[in-house]
Motif scaffolding. Structure first.
Motif, PDB file in Angstrom:
ATOM      1  N   ALA A   1       0.835  -1.206   0.000  1.00 21.66           N
ATOM      2  CA  ALA A   1       0.000   0.000   0.000  1.00 21.66           C
ATOM      3  C   ALA A   1       0.867   1.252   0.000  1.00 21.66           C
ATOM      4  CB  ALA A   1      -0.930  -0.004   1.216  1.00 21.66           C
ATOM      5  N   CYS A   2       1.953   1.233   0.777  1.00 23.79           N
ATOM      6  CA  CYS A   2       2.854   2.394   0.825  1.00 23.79           C
ATOM      7  C   CYS A   2       3.594   2.586  -0.480  1.00 23.79           C
ATOM      8  CB  CYS A   2       3.845   2.235   1.980  1.00 23.79           C
ATOM      9  SG  CYS A   2       3.083   2.318   3.616  1.00 23.79           S
ATOM     10  N   LEU A   3       3.996   1.483  -1.106  1.00 22.83           N
ATOM     11  CA  LEU A   3       4.657   1.575  -2.414  1.00 22.83           C
ATOM     12  C   LEU A   3       3.727   2.182  -3.452  1.00 22.83           C
ATOM     13  CD1 LEU A   3       6.529  -1.847  -2.420  1.00 22.83           C
ATOM     14  CD2 LEU A   3       7.624   0.396  -2.633  1.00 22.83           C
ATOM     15  N   GLU A   4       2.440   1.836  -3.391  1.00 20.06           N
ATOM     16  CA  GLU A   4       1.480   2.403  -4.336  1.00 20.06           C
ATOM     17  C   GLU A   4       1.288   3.899  -4.081  1.00 20.06           C
ATOM     18  OE1 GLU A   4      -1.247   3.221  -7.220  1.00 20.06           O
ATOM     19  OE2 GLU A   4       0.196   1.578  -7.028  1.00 20.06           O
ATOM     20  N   ILE A   5       1.218   4.303  -2.804  1.00 22.57           N
ATOM     21  CA  ILE A   5       1.127   5.725  -2.478  1.00 22.57           C
ATOM     22  C   ILE A   5       2.346   6.466  -3.023  1.00 22.57           C
ATOM     23  CG2 ILE A   5       1.182   7.404  -0.574  1.00 22.57           C
ATOM     24  CD1 ILE A   5      -0.416   5.316   1.069  1.00 22.57           C
TER      25      ILE A   5
ATOM     26  N   LEU B   1      18.052   9.146   5.724  1.00 22.39           N
ATOM     27  CA  LEU B   1      19.367   8.667   6.148  1.00 22.39           C
ATOM     28  C   LEU B   1      19.244   7.420   7.011  1.00 22.39           C
ATOM     29  CD1 LEU B   1      22.448   8.966   6.405  1.00 22.39           C
ATOM     30  CD2 LEU B   1      22.044  10.518   8.336  1.00 22.39           C
ATOM     31  N   SER B   2      18.211   7.344   7.832  1.00 23.96           N
ATOM     32  CA  SER B   2      18.049   6.183   8.704  1.00 23.96           C
ATOM     33  C   SER B   2      17.857   4.903   7.893  1.00 23.96           C
ATOM     34  CB  SER B   2      16.865   6.389   9.659  1.00 23.96           C
ATOM     35  OG  SER B   2      15.615   6.321   8.982  1.00 23.96           O
ATOM     36  N   ILE B   3      17.326   5.028   6.686  1.00 24.03           N
ATOM     37  CA  ILE B   3      17.154   3.866   5.808  1.00 24.03           C
ATOM     38  C   ILE B   3      18.402   3.649   4.954  1.00 24.03           C
ATOM     39  CG2 ILE B   3      15.706   2.791   4.051  1.00 24.03           C
ATOM     40  CD1 ILE B   3      14.358   3.317   6.818  1.00 24.03           C
TER      41      ILE B   3
ATOM     42  N   ALA C   1      10.917   0.205   3.146  1.00 25.97           N
ATOM     43  CA  ALA C   1      10.981   1.018   4.364  1.00 25.97           C
ATOM     44  C   ALA C   1      10.860   2.502   4.055  1.00 25.97           C
ATOM     45  CB  ALA C   1      12.288   0.738   5.098  1.00 25.97           C
ATOM     46  N   LEU C   2      11.574   2.967   3.020  1.00 23.06           N
ATOM     47  CA  LEU C   2      11.523   4.388   2.705  1.00 23.06           C
ATOM     48  C   LEU C   2      10.158   4.778   2.150  1.00 23.06           C
ATOM     49  CD1 LEU C   2      13.162   6.904   2.929  1.00 23.06           C
ATOM     50  CD2 LEU C   2      14.169   6.453   0.686  1.00 23.06           C
ATOM     51  N   SER C   3       9.506   3.872   1.431  1.00 30.24           N
ATOM     52  CA  SER C   3       8.147   4.143   0.958  1.00 30.24           C
ATOM     53  C   SER C   3       7.184   4.295   2.127  1.00 30.24           C
ATOM     54  CB  SER C   3       7.676   3.022   0.030  1.00 30.24           C
ATOM     55  OG  SER C   3       8.420   2.998  -1.165  1.00 30.24           O
ATOM     56  N   ALA C   4       7.381   3.492   3.175  1.00 34.74           N
ATOM     57  CA  ALA C   4       6.528   3.613   4.359  1.00 34.74           C
ATOM     58  C   ALA C   4       6.705   4.973   5.014  1.00 34.74           C
ATOM     59  CB  ALA C   4       6.860   2.495   5.348  1.00 34.74           C
TER      60      ALA C   4
ATOM     61  N   PRO D   1      14.966  -3.856  -2.575  1.00 35.03           N
ATOM     62  CA  PRO D   1      13.587  -3.972  -2.066  1.00 35.03           C
ATOM     63  C   PRO D   1      13.392  -3.692  -0.578  1.00 35.03           C
ATOM     64  CG  PRO D   1      13.987  -5.668  -3.678  1.00 35.03           C
ATOM     65  CD  PRO D   1      15.307  -4.970  -3.480  1.00 35.03           C
ATOM     66  N   PRO D   2      14.221  -4.210   0.331  1.00 32.74           N
ATOM     67  CA  PRO D   2      13.950  -3.919   1.754  1.00 32.74           C
ATOM     68  C   PRO D   2      14.009  -2.430   2.072  1.00 32.74           C
ATOM     69  CG  PRO D   2      15.460  -5.778   1.541  1.00 32.74           C
ATOM     70  CD  PRO D   2      15.341  -5.173   0.182  1.00 32.74           C
ATOM     71  N   LYS D   3      15.014  -1.730   1.544  1.00 35.18           N
ATOM     72  CA  LYS D   3      15.121  -0.293   1.794  1.00 35.18           C
ATOM     73  C   LYS D   3      14.032   0.467   1.034  1.00 35.18           C
ATOM     74  CE  LYS D   3      20.044   0.003   2.921  1.00 35.18           C
ATOM     75  NZ  LYS D   3      21.321   0.691   2.649  1.00 35.18           N
ATOM     76  N   ARG D   4      13.679  -0.005  -0.147  1.00 35.13           N
ATOM     77  CA  ARG D   4      12.609   0.631  -0.913  1.00 35.13           C
ATOM     78  C   ARG D   4      11.301   0.560  -0.150  1.00 35.13           C
ATOM     79  NH1 ARG D   4      11.743  -2.664  -5.830  1.00 35.13           N
ATOM     80  NH2 ARG D   4      13.953  -2.184  -6.113  1.00 35.13           N
TER      81      ARG D   4
END
Length: 290
Positions: A11-15, A138-140, A37-40, A32-35
């Motif tokens: 859902a966050c990736l779509e947003i 930066l945290s991601i 997290a940063l999308s969230a 993908p894991p960082k993508r």
């Protein structure tokens, strides 16, 4: 990752894909894991920003921002997808959740008519609404080497966010004015002899070219903030560096275009085409590899 968390990230990736017109080109360069997290983090930051810019009555906006504050304090108890994804990201990465509090404080500034007294005041505002996002990113990204001074790197991320926000402000002078917001420092406008008003055609009025002169001055100063913020890049792994280069590079291209021809922002909201953004992302990726 549970099915529920996976769906929350989707859902966050779509947003992000739908709403992050500039950031998406950088976020998609991450693994993908960082993508995820940063999308969230982007999805929640976007929600906060949309509350401030939305059509709700003033008190409803204040109430909605207060609810976000409350939900941030009980992340594990909120079942809504964006919060589920943010909570998972915060378990996996050192997310400074207090940065969302700063973003909320900055958005609350936008709820009233905005007038900025001087550049120091502008920096405080930019740090809240954009430096906070830089520190979240930066945290991601994380430093590529151990022993990096986290406080120093957070300062660089903060400065890069401030550079991006100065670009936003110069791009959106006209749009902000229609919402009774003037972010350009009042003391500088007075020094340059500039009044921020619209002419009879709805364009920014600049009969003597003073506004153009001021915009060139402010664009030059914003360039210095990019230089300060880009000190972060050597500390990032190449994928994170490419993402950071792409996200900031799109805004930097806008800044260069505005500085070269300030009248471009007098009657429109300037943006790069999808092809130009993709090219920036490609150059960022190849440059980071090198």
């Amino acid at each position: 990752m549970t099915a529920t968390v996976a769906a929350a990230y989707d859902a966050c990736l779509e947003i992000t894909r739908r709403e992050a017109r500039n950031f998406y080109y950088g976020i998609r360069l991450l693994p993908p894991p960082k993508r995820n997290a940063l999308s969230a983090l982007y999805a929640l930051a976007r929600r906060i920003d949309d509350i401030g810019d939305g059509d709700l009555p003033l008190e409803a906006k204040r109430s909605a921002l207060a609810q976000v504050r409350k939900d941030l304090g009980r992340l594990d108890d909120v079942a809504e997808p964006v919060y589920v994804a943010v909570a998972d990201a915060a378990r996996r990465y050192p997310v400074p959740l207090g940065a969302f509090e700063e973003l909320i404080a900055g958005v609350e500034t936008d709820l009233a008519d905005v007038r900025i007294g001087d550049f120091d005041e502008l920096v405080v505002y930019c740090r809240r609404v954009a430096g906070s996002v830089g520190r979240l990113c930066l945290s991601i990204f994380g430093p590529a080497t151990t022993g990096a001074d986290v406080e120093t790197l957070a300062g660089y991320a903060d400065q890069l966010g401030i550079a991006l926000q100065q670009t936003n402000i110069l791009r959106d002078i006209r749009e902000d004015l229609t919402n009774d917001r003037i972010y350009l420092p009042a003391d500088e406008l007075e020094r340059f002899g500039v009044r921020i008003v619209l002419d009879e055609h709805g364009r920014l009025d600049d009969p003597q070219g003073r506004l153009a002169g001021y915009i060139r001055y402010a664009a030059g100063r914003a360039q210095d903030w990019y230089s300060l913020g880009w000190r972060l890049l050597p500390y990032l792994d190449w994928r994170s560096g490419a993402s950071c280069r792409a996200m900031s590079g799109i805004y930097h291209h806008l800044l260069r275009r505005i500085g070269a021809n300030p009248v471009l922002v007098y009657d429109q909201r300037l943006s790069l085409s999808a092809g130009e953004k993709a090219l920036v992302a490609l150059v960022s990726l190849t440059g980071a590899r090198r």
